[in-house]
Scaffold this active site. Structure first.
Site, PDB file in Angstrom:
ATOM      1  N   LYS A  65       1.179  -1.095   0.155  1.00  0.00           N
ATOM      2  CA  LYS A  65      -0.323   0.544   0.019  1.00  0.00           C
ATOM      3  C   LYS A  65       0.427   1.222  -0.502  1.00  0.00           C
ATOM      4  O   LYS A  65       0.258   2.099  -0.773  1.00  0.00           O
ATOM      5  CB  LYS A  65      -0.704  -0.046   1.069  1.00  0.00           C
ATOM      6  CG  LYS A  65      -1.294   1.264   1.624  1.00  0.00           C
ATOM      7  CD  LYS A  65      -3.655   0.935   0.511  1.00  0.00           C
ATOM      8  CE  LYS A  65      -4.036   0.158   1.238  1.00  0.00           C
ATOM      9  NZ  LYS A  65      -4.987   1.309   2.091  1.00  0.00           N
ATOM     10  N   MET A  90     -12.687   1.699  -2.165  1.00  0.00           N
ATOM     11  CA  MET A  90     -13.037   1.225  -1.275  1.00  0.00           C
ATOM     12  C   MET A  90     -11.857   0.226  -0.299  1.00  0.00           C
ATOM     13  O   MET A  90     -11.611  -0.843  -0.406  1.00  0.00           O
ATOM     14  CB  MET A  90     -13.369  -0.180  -1.675  1.00  0.00           C
ATOM     15  CG  MET A  90     -15.262  -0.210  -2.079  1.00  0.00           C
ATOM     16  SD  MET A  90     -16.139   0.835  -0.324  1.00  0.00           S
ATOM     17  CE  MET A  90     -17.973   1.215  -0.944  1.00  0.00           C
ATOM     18  N   LYS A  91     -10.582   1.640  -0.245  1.00  0.00           N
ATOM     19  CA  LYS A  91      -9.753   0.981  -0.088  1.00  0.00           C
ATOM     20  C   LYS A  91      -9.106   1.794   1.277  1.00  0.00           C
ATOM     21  O   LYS A  91      -9.377   3.254   1.674  1.00  0.00           O
ATOM     22  CB  LYS A  91      -8.376   1.415  -0.676  1.00  0.00           C
ATOM     23  CG  LYS A  91      -8.102   0.117  -1.718  1.00  0.00           C
ATOM     24  CD  LYS A  91      -6.583  -0.395  -1.876  1.00  0.00           C
ATOM     25  CE  LYS A  91      -6.742  -1.549  -2.880  1.00  0.00           C
ATOM     26  NZ  LYS A  91      -8.351  -2.109  -3.246  1.00  0.00           N
ATOM     27  N   ILE A  92      -8.701   1.678   2.429  1.00  0.00           N
ATOM     28  CA  ILE A  92      -8.699   2.702   3.298  1.00  0.00           C
ATOM     29  C   ILE A  92      -7.025   3.638   2.864  1.00  0.00           C
ATOM     30  O   ILE A  92      -6.111   2.851   2.809  1.00  0.00           O
ATOM     31  CB  ILE A  92      -7.777   1.681   4.830  1.00  0.00           C
ATOM     32  CG1 ILE A  92      -9.485   0.609   5.128  1.00  0.00           C
ATOM     33  CG2 ILE A  92      -7.839   2.764   5.715  1.00  0.00           C
ATOM     34  CD1 ILE A  92      -9.287  -0.623   6.440  1.00  0.00           C
ATOM     35  N   ASN A 107     -14.445  12.173   2.839  1.00  0.00           N
ATOM     36  CA  ASN A 107     -15.461  11.117   2.189  1.00  0.00           C
ATOM     37  C   ASN A 107     -16.661  10.558   2.310  1.00  0.00           C
ATOM     38  O   ASN A 107     -17.559  11.164   3.405  1.00  0.00           O
ATOM     39  CB  ASN A 107     -14.737   9.747   2.670  1.00  0.00           C
ATOM     40  CG  ASN A 107     -15.493   8.564   2.676  1.00  0.00           C
ATOM     41  OD1 ASN A 107     -15.204   7.801   1.539  1.00  0.00           O
ATOM     42  ND2 ASN A 107     -15.769   7.502   3.807  1.00  0.00           N
ATOM     43  N   HIS A 109     -20.280   8.777   3.156  1.00  0.00           N
ATOM     44  CA  HIS A 109     -20.524   6.685   3.472  1.00  0.00           C
ATOM     45  C   HIS A 109     -21.923   6.679   4.122  1.00  0.00           C
ATOM     46  O   HIS A 109     -22.849   7.287   4.134  1.00  0.00           O
ATOM     47  CB  HIS A 109     -19.674   6.687   5.456  1.00  0.00           C
ATOM     48  CG  HIS A 109     -20.252   5.364   5.641  1.00  0.00           C
ATOM     49  ND1 HIS A 109     -19.752   3.866   5.219  1.00  0.00           N
ATOM     50  CD2 HIS A 109     -21.148   4.939   6.427  1.00  0.00           C
ATOM     51  CE1 HIS A 109     -19.750   3.378   6.030  1.00  0.00           C
ATOM     52  NE2 HIS A 109     -21.042   3.111   7.162  1.00  0.00           N
TER      53      HIS A 109
HETATM   54  C1  GAR Z   1     -22.255   4.817  -2.113  1.00  0.00           C
HETATM   55  O1  GAR Z   1     -22.790   4.584  -1.357  1.00  0.00           O
HETATM   56  C2  GAR Z   1     -20.578   5.254  -0.788  1.00  0.00           C
HETATM   57  O2  GAR Z   1     -21.288   5.967   0.118  1.00  0.00           O
HETATM   58  C3  GAR Z   1     -20.429   4.119   0.138  1.00  0.00           C
HETATM   59  O3  GAR Z   1     -19.790   3.053  -1.654  1.00  0.00           O
HETATM   60  C4  GAR Z   1     -20.812   3.135  -1.824  1.00  0.00           C
HETATM   61  C5  GAR Z   1     -20.462   4.215  -4.063  1.00  0.00           C
HETATM   62  O4  GAR Z   1     -21.402   4.052  -4.904  1.00  0.00           O
HETATM   63  N1  GAR Z   1     -19.759   4.475   0.589  1.00  0.00           N
HETATM   64  C6  GAR Z   1     -18.691   3.133   1.296  1.00  0.00           C
HETATM   65  O5  GAR Z   1     -19.572   2.489   1.250  1.00  0.00           O
HETATM   66  C7  GAR Z   1     -16.942   3.687   1.577  1.00  0.00           C
HETATM   67  N2  GAR Z   1     -17.175   3.212   3.111  1.00  0.00           N
HETATM   68  P1  GAR Z   1     -21.296   4.765  -6.302  1.00  0.00           P
HETATM   69  O6  GAR Z   1     -19.902   3.783  -7.013  1.00  0.00           O
HETATM   70  O7  GAR Z   1     -22.094   4.214  -6.918  1.00  0.00           O
HETATM   71  O8  GAR Z   1     -21.061   6.339  -6.076  1.00  0.00           O
END
Ligand code: GAR
Length: 192
Positions: A65, A90-92, A107, A109
């Site tokens: 990373k 989706m990476k920390i 970010n 959530h």
């Molecule tokens: C979104 O709902 C976002 O909040 C979530 O991924 C989705 C991406 O949707 N993020 C997380 O869960 C982060 N922990 P998209 O690709 O259609 O924008």
């Protein structure tokens, strides 16, 4: 000009909503690049269609990373980047980018943090049987979905909801709340 980079891993509806709202606004925001850790992700196609430059590499192409994020940092160094916007990334984020962009990473959530952090915020809230959940926009720190909160909006869970109907309403809220939060951050940081 306020230069932002958007980080995303998957479908990219938040990416597209941000681009559309930025383009429709009179704010001097330039999306200088999409950073994506999955070259096959739909968001990459969306960026091509929007004529946004793309940096996309998998973590596997690097030793670890640290090297992966150092490559991102080196790429971004050619721009004067004001904010990193994580939109379904989706990476920390590790200390490499956290220290290079201290206080400049936000970010979104799909839950009311601190409830239901992690990768499955919508599913976890639904499985818990809550009557309301929501959306949170926050600064990124070293934890998982733990940074200071910028904005939150409640989304009711209806008795008739299944995961898909709830997710649809949550995404609709996300698409407006993220742009509104971006405007708030720009104002608070006196970027415009
Ligand atoms: C979104 O709902 C976002 O909040 C979530 O991924 C989705 C991406 O949707 N993020 C997380 O869960 C982060 N922990 P998209 O690709 O259609 O924008």
């Amino acid at each position: 000009m306020i230069n932002v980079a958007i980080f995303a891993s998957g479908t990219g509806t938040n990416f597209s909503a941000l681009i559309a709202k930025i383009n429709a606004s009179d704010l001097p925001i330039k999306v200088i690049s999409l950073i994506c850790d999955h070259p096959e992700a739909q968001v990459v196609q969306r960026a091509h269609e929007a004529k946004i430059p793309v940096w996309t590499h998998t973590l596997k192409e690097f030793n670890d990373k640290h090297d992966y994020e150092t490559a991102i940092e080196t790429y971004l160094a050619q721009f004067k980047v004001d904010l990193l916007i994580l939109a379904g990334y989706m990476k920390i984020v590790s200390p490499v980018l956290l220290s290079a962009f201290s206080g400049q990473i936000i970010n979104i959530h799909p839950a009311m943090l601190p409830k239901f952090p992690g990768r499955h915020g919508i599913e976890d809230a639904f499985a818990a049987g809550v009557t309301s959940t929501g959306v949170t926009v926050h600064y990124v720190d070293t934890g998982v979905d733990t940074g200071p909160i910028i904005a939150q909006q409640v989304v009711e869970v209806l008795p008739t909801d299944d995961i898909d109907s709830l997710a649809t309403r949550i995404h609709r809220v996300e698409h407006q709340l993220y742009f509104d939060s971006l405007c708030k951050v720009i104002e608070q940081k006196h970027l415009s």
